[in-house]
Motif scaffolding. Structure first.
Motif, PDB file in Angstrom:
ATOM      1  N   ILE A 223       0.862  -1.179   0.000  1.00 44.75           N
ATOM      2  CA  ILE A 223       0.000   0.000   0.000  1.00 44.75           C
ATOM      3  C   ILE A 223       0.902   1.233   0.000  1.00 44.75           C
ATOM      4  O   ILE A 223       1.857   1.325   0.773  1.00 44.75           O
ATOM      5  N   VAL A 224       0.587   2.181  -0.883  1.00 42.59           N
ATOM      6  CA  VAL A 224       1.377   3.409  -0.990  1.00 42.59           C
ATOM      7  C   VAL A 224       0.789   4.432  -0.025  1.00 42.59           C
ATOM      8  O   VAL A 224      -0.421   4.695  -0.046  1.00 42.59           O
ATOM      9  N   ASN A 225       1.644   4.981   0.822  1.00 45.89           N
ATOM     10  CA  ASN A 225       1.212   5.904   1.867  1.00 45.89           C
ATOM     11  C   ASN A 225       1.561   7.348   1.519  1.00 45.89           C
ATOM     12  O   ASN A 225       2.664   7.623   1.054  1.00 45.89           O
ATOM     13  N   TYR A 226       0.595   8.227   1.784  1.00 49.06           N
ATOM     14  CA  TYR A 226       0.779   9.663   1.535  1.00 49.06           C
ATOM     15  C   TYR A 226       0.377  10.447   2.773  1.00 49.06           C
ATOM     16  O   TYR A 226      -0.437   9.998   3.570  1.00 49.06           O
ATOM     17  N   ASP A 227       0.941  11.650   2.914  1.00 43.58           N
ATOM     18  CA  ASP A 227       0.539  12.589   3.952  1.00 43.58           C
ATOM     19  C   ASP A 227      -0.362  13.646   3.325  1.00 43.58           C
ATOM     20  O   ASP A 227       0.044  14.296   2.353  1.00 43.58           O
ATOM     21  N   ASN A 228      -1.543  13.813   3.845  1.00 44.98           N
ATOM     22  CA  ASN A 228      -2.431  14.913   3.434  1.00 44.98           C
ATOM     23  C   ASN A 228      -2.601  15.043   1.930  1.00 44.98           C
ATOM     24  O   ASN A 228      -2.579  16.143   1.392  1.00 44.98           O
ATOM     25  N   LYS A 229      -2.740  13.930   1.239  1.00 44.36           N
ATOM     26  CA  LYS A 229      -2.950  13.926  -0.210  1.00 44.36           C
ATOM     27  C   LYS A 229      -1.798  14.555  -0.993  1.00 44.36           C
ATOM     28  O   LYS A 229      -1.944  14.900  -2.148  1.00 44.36           O
ATOM     29  N   ASP A 230      -0.653  14.713  -0.362  1.00 44.77           N
ATOM     30  CA  ASP A 230       0.508  15.298  -1.027  1.00 44.77           C
ATOM     31  C   ASP A 230       1.429  14.176  -1.477  1.00 44.77           C
ATOM     32  O   ASP A 230       2.032  13.500  -0.649  1.00 44.77           O
ATOM     33  N   CYS A 231       1.536  13.994  -2.787  1.00 45.55           N
ATOM     34  CA  CYS A 231       2.335  12.874  -3.289  1.00 45.55           C
ATOM     35  C   CYS A 231       3.825  13.188  -3.370  1.00 45.55           C
ATOM     36  O   CYS A 231       4.623  12.297  -3.636  1.00 45.55           O
ATOM     37  N   VAL A 232       4.205  14.438  -3.124  1.00 45.55           N
ATOM     38  CA  VAL A 232       5.626  14.802  -3.188  1.00 45.55           C
ATOM     39  C   VAL A 232       6.234  14.826  -1.781  1.00 45.55           C
ATOM     40  O   VAL A 232       7.253  14.207  -1.533  1.00 45.55           O
ATOM     41  N   LEU A 233       5.582  15.509  -0.892  1.00 45.14           N
ATOM     42  CA  LEU A 233       6.083  15.675   0.465  1.00 45.14           C
ATOM     43  C   LEU A 233       6.088  14.342   1.212  1.00 45.14           C
ATOM     44  O   LEU A 233       5.066  13.673   1.306  1.00 45.14           O
ATOM     45  N   ASN A 234       7.225  13.928   1.700  1.00 44.57           N
ATOM     46  CA  ASN A 234       7.381  12.746   2.541  1.00 44.57           C
ATOM     47  C   ASN A 234       7.113  11.399   1.865  1.00 44.57           C
ATOM     48  O   ASN A 234       7.062  10.383   2.540  1.00 44.57           O
ATOM     49  N   PHE A 235       6.911  11.357   0.552  1.00 38.87           N
ATOM     50  CA  PHE A 235       6.641  10.074  -0.104  1.00 38.87           C
ATOM     51  C   PHE A 235       7.749   9.065   0.168  1.00 38.87           C
ATOM     52  O   PHE A 235       7.487   7.935   0.569  1.00 38.87           O
ATOM     53  N   ASP A 236       9.002   9.479  -0.052  1.00 37.14           N
ATOM     54  CA  ASP A 236      10.121   8.558   0.113  1.00 37.14           C
ATOM     55  C   ASP A 236      10.194   8.034   1.551  1.00 37.14           C
ATOM     56  O   ASP A 236      10.385   6.848   1.778  1.00 37.14           O
ATOM     57  N   LYS A 237      10.003   8.938   2.518  1.00 38.29           N
ATOM     58  CA  LYS A 237      10.079   8.564   3.931  1.00 38.29           C
ATOM     59  C   LYS A 237       8.920   7.633   4.317  1.00 38.29           C
ATOM     60  O   LYS A 237       9.114   6.668   5.041  1.00 38.29           O
ATOM     61  N   ARG A 238       7.730   7.900   3.815  1.00 35.12           N
ATOM     62  CA  ARG A 238       6.535   7.106   4.166  1.00 35.12           C
ATOM     63  C   ARG A 238       6.510   5.741   3.477  1.00 35.12           C
ATOM     64  O   ARG A 238       5.732   4.874   3.857  1.00 35.12           O
ATOM     65  N   ASN A 239       7.316   5.557   2.438  1.00 37.26           N
ATOM     66  CA  ASN A 239       7.296   4.318   1.658  1.00 37.26           C
ATOM     67  C   ASN A 239       8.685   3.680   1.539  1.00 37.26           C
ATOM     68  O   ASN A 239       9.002   3.048   0.534  1.00 37.26           O
ATOM     69  N   GLN A 240       9.489   3.850   2.582  1.00 34.91           N
ATOM     70  CA  GLN A 240      10.875   3.361   2.566  1.00 34.91           C
ATOM     71  C   GLN A 240      10.967   1.852   2.331  1.00 34.91           C
ATOM     72  O   GLN A 240      11.817   1.403   1.571  1.00 34.91           O
TER      73      GLN A 240
ATOM     74  N   ALA B  85       8.752   8.052  -9.883  1.00 31.53           N
ATOM     75  CA  ALA B  85       8.168   8.776 -11.021  1.00 31.53           C
ATOM     76  C   ALA B  85       6.664   8.536 -11.118  1.00 31.53           C
ATOM     77  O   ALA B  85       5.902   9.450 -11.445  1.00 31.53           O
ATOM     78  N   HIS B  86       6.215   7.327 -10.847  1.00 36.37           N
ATOM     79  CA  HIS B  86       4.779   7.031 -10.890  1.00 36.37           C
ATOM     80  C   HIS B  86       4.035   7.648  -9.703  1.00 36.37           C
ATOM     81  O   HIS B  86       2.962   8.229  -9.878  1.00 36.37           O
ATOM     82  N   PHE B  87       4.587   7.499  -8.496  1.00 35.21           N
ATOM     83  CA  PHE B  87       3.834   7.794  -7.281  1.00 35.21           C
ATOM     84  C   PHE B  87       4.146   9.135  -6.621  1.00 35.21           C
ATOM     85  O   PHE B  87       3.440   9.544  -5.711  1.00 35.21           O
ATOM     86  N   SER B  88       5.182   9.865  -7.070  1.00 30.60           N
ATOM     87  CA  SER B  88       5.540  11.076  -6.351  1.00 30.60           C
ATOM     88  C   SER B  88       5.940  12.249  -7.243  1.00 30.60           C
ATOM     89  O   SER B  88       5.325  13.301  -7.214  1.00 30.60           O
ATOM     90  N   ARG B  89       6.981  12.072  -8.026  1.00 31.32           N
ATOM     91  CA  ARG B  89       7.486  13.177  -8.844  1.00 31.32           C
ATOM     92  C   ARG B  89       8.255  12.582 -10.011  1.00 31.32           C
ATOM     93  O   ARG B  89       8.804  11.497  -9.900  1.00 31.32           O
ATOM     94  N   LYS B  90       8.275  13.305 -11.102  1.00 29.17           N
ATOM     95  CA  LYS B  90       8.919  12.745 -12.285  1.00 29.17           C
ATOM     96  C   LYS B  90       9.682  13.792 -13.055  1.00 29.17           C
ATOM     97  O   LYS B  90       9.392  14.979 -12.980  1.00 29.17           O
ATOM     98  N   ASN B  91      10.628  13.310 -13.805  1.00 29.34           N
ATOM     99  CA  ASN B  91      11.357  14.117 -14.759  1.00 29.34           C
ATOM    100  C   ASN B  91      10.431  14.357 -15.951  1.00 29.34           C
ATOM    101  O   ASN B  91       9.682  13.470 -16.341  1.00 29.34           O
ATOM    102  N   LYS B  92      10.461  15.539 -16.536  1.00 28.49           N
ATOM    103  CA  LYS B  92       9.582  15.853 -17.674  1.00 28.49           C
ATOM    104  C   LYS B  92       9.730  14.869 -18.835  1.00 28.49           C
ATOM    105  O   LYS B  92       8.791  14.612 -19.571  1.00 28.49           O
TER     106      LYS B  92
END
Length: 159
Positions: free
Chosen positions: A36-53, A96-103
């Motif tokens: 399960i992919v975990n997010y804080d406050n619907k923010d997929c960038v902030l804390n994604f790596d930490k929440r899904n280590q 890239a899929h779940f948080s942030r990606k290169n253009k």
């Protein structure tokens, strides 16, 4: 001497290959293996790596076929997307899929953001593939087989 070259053809044993591919399919679609992919406050960038280590650590440096799951609850998760990644980029492909990606990178991030906004649950399964070059064939076989179900896959869909 004739200028006609004989066309060479090698036929692989389809039954043998698909028996192996079915093993991947069974494991990839095992709902007990969904991270399960975990997010804080619907923010997929902030804390994604930490929440899904754990998830990122598990997939890091592995050649994989993966599936992204979406649902209203953990019990209703369904496969929406199948992809593959070589070991050098597997962790970054998930980011890239779940948080942030290169253009320059194609990813499902826009669809992921929409799913988060709609309060849907997201998850992923993956299977490590050896030899690594088989992952593309397995991915293609699964996308064709499940083309009606995989809403986010564009390439490989049966028209």
């Amino acid at each position: 001497m004739s200028n006609m070259l004989e066309i060479q053809k090698i036929i692989f044993d389809k039954t043998e290959l698909e028996t192996l591919f079915c093993k991947v399919e069974e494991k990839l679609f095992n709902k007990d293996q969904i991270h399960i992919v975990n997010y804080d406050n619907k923010d997929c960038v902030l804390n994604f790596d930490k929440r899904n280590q754990k998830f990122l650590g598990d997939i890091n440096n592995k050649s994989v076929v993966y599936c992204i799951w979406v649902g209203n609850s953990t019990d209703s998760l369904e496969p929406f997307y199948i992809g593959h990644a070589k070991e050098t980029i597997s962790k970054y492909r998930m980011i890239a899929h779940f948080s942030r990606k290169n253009k320059a990178t194609g990813s499902q991030l826009e669809k992921i953001k929409k799913a988060i906004d709609e309060d849907l649950i997201l998850g992923a399964t993956f299977i490590e593939i050896e030899p690594a070059y088989m992952r593309t064939s397995i991915e293609e076989w699964l996308i064709i087989k499940y083309s009606k179900k995989l809403e986010w896959n564009r390439n490989g869909k049966v028209k």
